[in-house]
Design a protein around this motif. Structure first.
Motif, PDB file in Angstrom:
ATOM      1  N   ALA A  61       8.319  43.170  44.034  1.00 47.40           N
ATOM      2  CA  ALA A  61       8.891  42.854  42.725  1.00 47.40           C
ATOM      3  C   ALA A  61       7.917  42.016  41.899  1.00 47.40           C
ATOM      4  O   ALA A  61       7.907  42.101  40.666  1.00 47.40           O
ATOM      5  CB  ALA A  61      10.209  42.113  42.896  1.00 47.40           C
ATOM      6  N   ASN A  62       7.081  41.231  42.574  1.00 49.24           N
ATOM      7  CA  ASN A  62       6.080  40.419  41.867  1.00 49.24           C
ATOM      8  C   ASN A  62       4.794  41.190  41.595  1.00 49.24           C
ATOM      9  O   ASN A  62       3.866  40.641  41.011  1.00 49.24           O
ATOM     10  CB  ASN A  62       5.764  39.155  42.668  1.00 49.24           C
ATOM     11  CG  ASN A  62       6.938  38.213  42.716  1.00 49.24           C
ATOM     12  OD1 ASN A  62       7.779  38.226  41.827  1.00 49.24           O
ATOM     13  ND2 ASN A  62       7.014  37.410  43.754  1.00 49.24           N
ATOM     14  N   GLY A  63       4.696  42.435  42.081  1.00 51.17           N
ATOM     15  CA  GLY A  63       3.522  43.260  41.808  1.00 51.17           C
ATOM     16  C   GLY A  63       2.364  43.003  42.746  1.00 51.17           C
ATOM     17  O   GLY A  63       1.225  43.321  42.400  1.00 51.17           O
ATOM     18  N   GLU A  64       2.606  42.426  43.896  1.00 55.93           N
ATOM     19  CA  GLU A  64       1.520  42.166  44.838  1.00 55.93           C
ATOM     20  C   GLU A  64       1.068  43.459  45.505  1.00 55.93           C
ATOM     21  O   GLU A  64       1.814  44.431  45.577  1.00 55.93           O
ATOM     22  CB  GLU A  64       1.972  41.160  45.908  1.00 55.93           C
ATOM     23  CG  GLU A  64       2.224  39.778  45.353  1.00 55.93           C
ATOM     24  CD  GLU A  64       2.568  38.790  46.446  1.00 55.93           C
ATOM     25  OE1 GLU A  64       2.073  38.959  47.566  1.00 55.93           O
ATOM     26  OE2 GLU A  64       3.328  37.868  46.154  1.00 55.93           O
ATOM     27  N   LEU A  65      -0.156  43.436  46.016  1.00 53.04           N
ATOM     28  CA  LEU A  65      -0.714  44.586  46.723  1.00 53.04           C
ATOM     29  C   LEU A  65      -0.865  44.245  48.203  1.00 53.04           C
ATOM     30  O   LEU A  65      -0.723  43.099  48.599  1.00 53.04           O
ATOM     31  CB  LEU A  65      -2.067  44.960  46.126  1.00 53.04           C
ATOM     32  CG  LEU A  65      -2.041  45.357  44.654  1.00 53.04           C
ATOM     33  CD1 LEU A  65      -3.453  45.609  44.160  1.00 53.04           C
ATOM     34  CD2 LEU A  65      -1.173  46.566  44.441  1.00 53.04           C
TER      35      LEU A  65
END
Length: 130
Positions: A61-65
């Motif tokens: 949801a935070n866009g981490e990879l």
């Protein structure tokens, strides 16, 4: 009206392309000992999967990879704390098709007809080839 619809579809597609999908399962294997019942292993495995899935869902949801690596680390740590042995995934190598280029014994560049730099008669030169 059509331009608004096309613009809204384009925005949805662009935002959808940026979304990262969390992993659905671990890529490491947890091995139970001899004295562990199958029901206990299934319960512990499900608990650790839920724990890892919750953390990676928040990270997605935070866009981490790197979500699969994060999921595997959390799952492996949880299962090893419960006394299970963790086996790393086996590396699989793909070598691809063979190389079909020129042979090992080539004599130089392709024949050159005309003026300009060339390789011929044992030395480099400039001008007509013959």
């Amino acid at each position: 009206m059509k331009s608004i619809q096309i613009a809204s579809i384009a925005i949805c597609l662009m935002l959808g392309a940026c979304a990262s999908v969390p992993p659905t399962g671990p890529s490491v294997t947890a091995v139970a000992g001899d004295n562990v019942s199958n029901q206990r292993f299934i319960r512990d495995d499900a608990d650790c999967r839920v724990n890892a899935q919750g953390v990676t869902d928040r990270a997605a949801a935070n866009g981490e990879l790197g979500l699969q690596r994060m999921y595997d680390g959390i799952y492996a740590q949880c299962m090893s704390q419960r006394g299970y042995h963790i086996e790393a995934p086996v590396a699989r190598y793909y070598y691809g098709p063979g190389y079909y280029g020129p042979g090992a014994y080539t004599t130089g560049p392709a024949p050159y007809w005309g003026y300009g730099p060339y390789w011929g008669r044992g030395n480099w030169g400039y001008g007509p080839r013959w």
